[in-house]
Design a protein around this motif. Structure first.
Motif, PDB file in Angstrom:
ATOM      1  N   ALA A  53       0.801  -1.218   0.000  1.00 27.30           N
ATOM      2  CA  ALA A  53       0.000   0.000   0.000  1.00 27.30           C
ATOM      3  C   ALA A  53       0.841   1.279   0.000  1.00 27.30           C
ATOM      4  N   ALA A  54       2.131   1.156   0.206  1.00 28.67           N
ATOM      5  CA  ALA A  54       3.000   2.328   0.265  1.00 28.67           C
ATOM      6  C   ALA A  54       2.983   3.060  -1.078  1.00 28.67           C
ATOM      7  N   HIS A  55       2.739   4.343  -1.019  1.00 29.07           N
ATOM      8  CA  HIS A  55       2.692   5.144  -2.242  1.00 29.07           C
ATOM      9  C   HIS A  55       4.096   5.549  -2.701  1.00 29.07           C
ATOM     10  N   ASP A  56       4.957   5.835  -1.752  1.00 32.09           N
ATOM     11  CA  ASP A  56       6.311   6.281  -2.065  1.00 32.09           C
ATOM     12  C   ASP A  56       7.281   5.123  -1.846  1.00 32.09           C
ATOM     13  N   LYS A  57       7.572   4.389  -2.912  1.00 36.05           N
ATOM     14  CA  LYS A  57       8.453   3.218  -2.799  1.00 36.05           C
ATOM     15  C   LYS A  57       9.884   3.635  -2.471  1.00 36.05           C
ATOM     16  N   SER A  58      10.272   4.845  -2.817  1.00 31.79           N
ATOM     17  CA  SER A  58      11.593   5.338  -2.453  1.00 31.79           C
ATOM     18  C   SER A  58      11.717   5.435  -0.934  1.00 31.79           C
ATOM     19  N   LYS A  59      10.684   5.950  -0.313  1.00 31.96           N
ATOM     20  CA  LYS A  59      10.687   6.039   1.142  1.00 31.96           C
ATOM     21  C   LYS A  59      10.628   4.642   1.754  1.00 31.96           C
ATOM     22  N   LYS A 124       8.743  -3.085  -8.054  1.00 31.12           N
ATOM     23  CA  LYS A 124       8.296  -1.757  -8.457  1.00 31.12           C
ATOM     24  C   LYS A 124       9.340  -1.059  -9.339  1.00 31.12           C
ATOM     25  N   LEU A 125      10.615  -1.229  -8.993  1.00 22.38           N
ATOM     26  CA  LEU A 125      11.681  -0.656  -9.831  1.00 22.38           C
ATOM     27  C   LEU A 125      11.602  -1.212 -11.250  1.00 22.38           C
ATOM     28  N   LYS A 126      11.359  -2.495 -11.385  1.00 19.64           N
ATOM     29  CA  LYS A 126      11.267  -3.106 -12.711  1.00 19.64           C
ATOM     30  C   LYS A 126       9.997  -2.651 -13.433  1.00 19.64           C
ATOM     31  N   LEU A 127       8.883  -2.578 -12.716  1.00 15.85           N
ATOM     32  CA  LEU A 127       7.631  -2.147 -13.340  1.00 15.85           C
ATOM     33  C   LEU A 127       7.732  -0.724 -13.885  1.00 15.85           C
ATOM     34  N   GLU A 128       8.558   0.077 -13.248  1.00  7.88           N
ATOM     35  CA  GLU A 128       8.779   1.449 -13.715  1.00  7.88           C
ATOM     36  C   GLU A 128       9.923   1.517 -14.730  1.00  7.88           C
ATOM     37  N   ASN A 129      10.433   0.364 -15.147  1.00  2.97           N
ATOM     38  CA  ASN A 129      11.550   0.257 -16.104  1.00  2.97           C
ATOM     39  C   ASN A 129      12.785   1.029 -15.653  1.00  2.97           C
ATOM     40  N   LYS A 130      13.052   1.011 -14.368  1.00  2.00           N
ATOM     41  CA  LYS A 130      14.229   1.690 -13.821  1.00  2.00           C
ATOM     42  C   LYS A 130      15.414   0.747 -13.680  1.00  2.00           C
ATOM     43  N   GLY A 138      17.975 -10.763  -9.780  1.00  3.10           N
ATOM     44  CA  GLY A 138      19.094 -10.802  -8.830  1.00  3.10           C
ATOM     45  C   GLY A 138      18.695 -10.257  -7.474  1.00  3.10           C
ATOM     46  N   TYR A 139      18.008  -9.120  -7.469  1.00  2.00           N
ATOM     47  CA  TYR A 139      17.521  -8.553  -6.207  1.00  2.00           C
ATOM     48  C   TYR A 139      16.573  -9.526  -5.504  1.00  2.00           C
ATOM     49  N   LEU A 140      15.650 -10.101  -6.261  1.00  2.00           N
ATOM     50  CA  LEU A 140      14.663 -11.007  -5.662  1.00  2.00           C
ATOM     51  C   LEU A 140      15.327 -12.240  -5.048  1.00  2.00           C
ATOM     52  N   ILE A 141      16.330 -12.764  -5.707  1.00  2.00           N
ATOM     53  CA  ILE A 141      17.002 -13.968  -5.203  1.00  2.00           C
ATOM     54  C   ILE A 141      17.933 -13.642  -4.040  1.00  2.00           C
ATOM     55  N   PHE A 142      18.789 -12.662  -4.232  1.00  2.00           N
ATOM     56  CA  PHE A 142      19.816 -12.394  -3.233  1.00  2.00           C
ATOM     57  C   PHE A 142      19.289 -11.652  -2.005  1.00  2.00           C
ATOM     58  N   ASN A 143      18.080 -11.091  -2.075  1.00  2.00           N
ATOM     59  CA  ASN A 143      17.451 -10.516  -0.886  1.00  2.00           C
ATOM     60  C   ASN A 143      17.103 -11.592   0.130  1.00  2.00           C
ATOM     61  N   LEU A 144      17.118 -12.834  -0.289  1.00  2.00           N
ATOM     62  CA  LEU A 144      16.768 -13.943   0.598  1.00  2.00           C
ATOM     63  C   LEU A 144      17.979 -14.501   1.343  1.00  2.00           C
ATOM     64  N   ILE A 156      19.282  -1.017  -3.616  1.00  2.00           N
ATOM     65  CA  ILE A 156      17.902  -0.641  -3.971  1.00  2.00           C
ATOM     66  C   ILE A 156      17.672   0.828  -3.645  1.00  2.00           C
ATOM     67  N   ARG A 157      18.147   1.252  -2.489  1.00  2.00           N
ATOM     68  CA  ARG A 157      18.017   2.663  -2.096  1.00  2.00           C
ATOM     69  C   ARG A 157      18.742   3.553  -3.101  1.00  2.00           C
ATOM     70  N   LYS A 158      19.917   3.116  -3.540  1.00  2.00           N
ATOM     71  CA  LYS A 158      20.693   3.881  -4.518  1.00  2.00           C
ATOM     72  C   LYS A 158      19.941   3.968  -5.843  1.00  2.00           C
ATOM     73  N   ASP A 159      19.307   2.868  -6.268  1.00  2.00           N
ATOM     74  CA  ASP A 159      18.522   2.885  -7.503  1.00  2.00           C
ATOM     75  C   ASP A 159      17.374   3.884  -7.410  1.00  2.00           C
ATOM     76  N   TYR A 160      16.747   3.984  -6.245  1.00  2.00           N
ATOM     77  CA  TYR A 160      15.669   4.965  -6.080  1.00  2.00           C
ATOM     78  C   TYR A 160      16.217   6.389  -6.051  1.00  2.00           C
TER      79      TYR A 160
END
Length: 167
Positions: A53-59, A124-130, A138-144, A156-160
């Protein structure tokens, strides 16, 4: 709304205190299992709802990074305490096998509450083509993976941050 996830930074310490308190109360293991199970389910559902539900994914990415950093002392302490408790109880006629499930469950729940927002941010980063599809996977796998998840939280923070400076 994203600030509500700061509660996830505190919950591991609450679990540790519950675990410690129950060790001082005779025959409280059943109560501990029940309380931790209910709190973990609530916390995981809460994290999922807030992250989606978060509107600001950067935050959200920033909050997730801070929560992970706050939890580092917990993980160090938890792994030391869990290893010690398990080892001692296993030496005492294998009683540690009864403690192991709750230690694993607490660890999995705490870890899940930081993985969920990171995964949502990655998607969300991928959906926004960022980011590219490969980077998202890689993020999805290595976040685990422990330790890597903290490093990826910075990435991820740097990408935002790159996204904000472009516009």
């Amino acid at each position: 709304m994203e600030n509500l996830l700061y509660l996830n930074a505190v919950m591991p310490y609450v679990y540790l205190l519950l675990f410690y308190a129950s060790s001082k109360i005779a025959d409280s293991w059943g109560l501990l299992y029940s309380i931790c199970f209910i709190l973990m389910i609530i916390e995981i559902i809460f994290s999922l709802i807030v992250a989606l539900a978060a509107h600001d994914k950067s935050k959200l990415a920033k909050v997730n990074l801070i929560v992970k950093l706050i939890q580092i002392p917990y993980y160090v302490l938890f792994f030391i305490v869990a290893t010690g408790i398990f080892s001692i109880l296993m030496a005492l006629a294998g009683a540690g096998i009864f403690v192991l499930p709750i230690l694993i469950a607490i660890d999995a729940a705490v870890f899940a509450t930081t993985v969920i927002p990171a995964e949502v941010c990655s998607i969300k980063l991928k959906l926004e083509n960022k980011i590219s599809f490969v980077k998202m996977v890689g993020y999805l796998i290595f976040n685990l993976w422990y330790v890597l998840d903290v490093i990826l939280a910075f990435a991820i923070r740097k990408d935002y941050k790159k996204i904000k400076t472009i516009f």
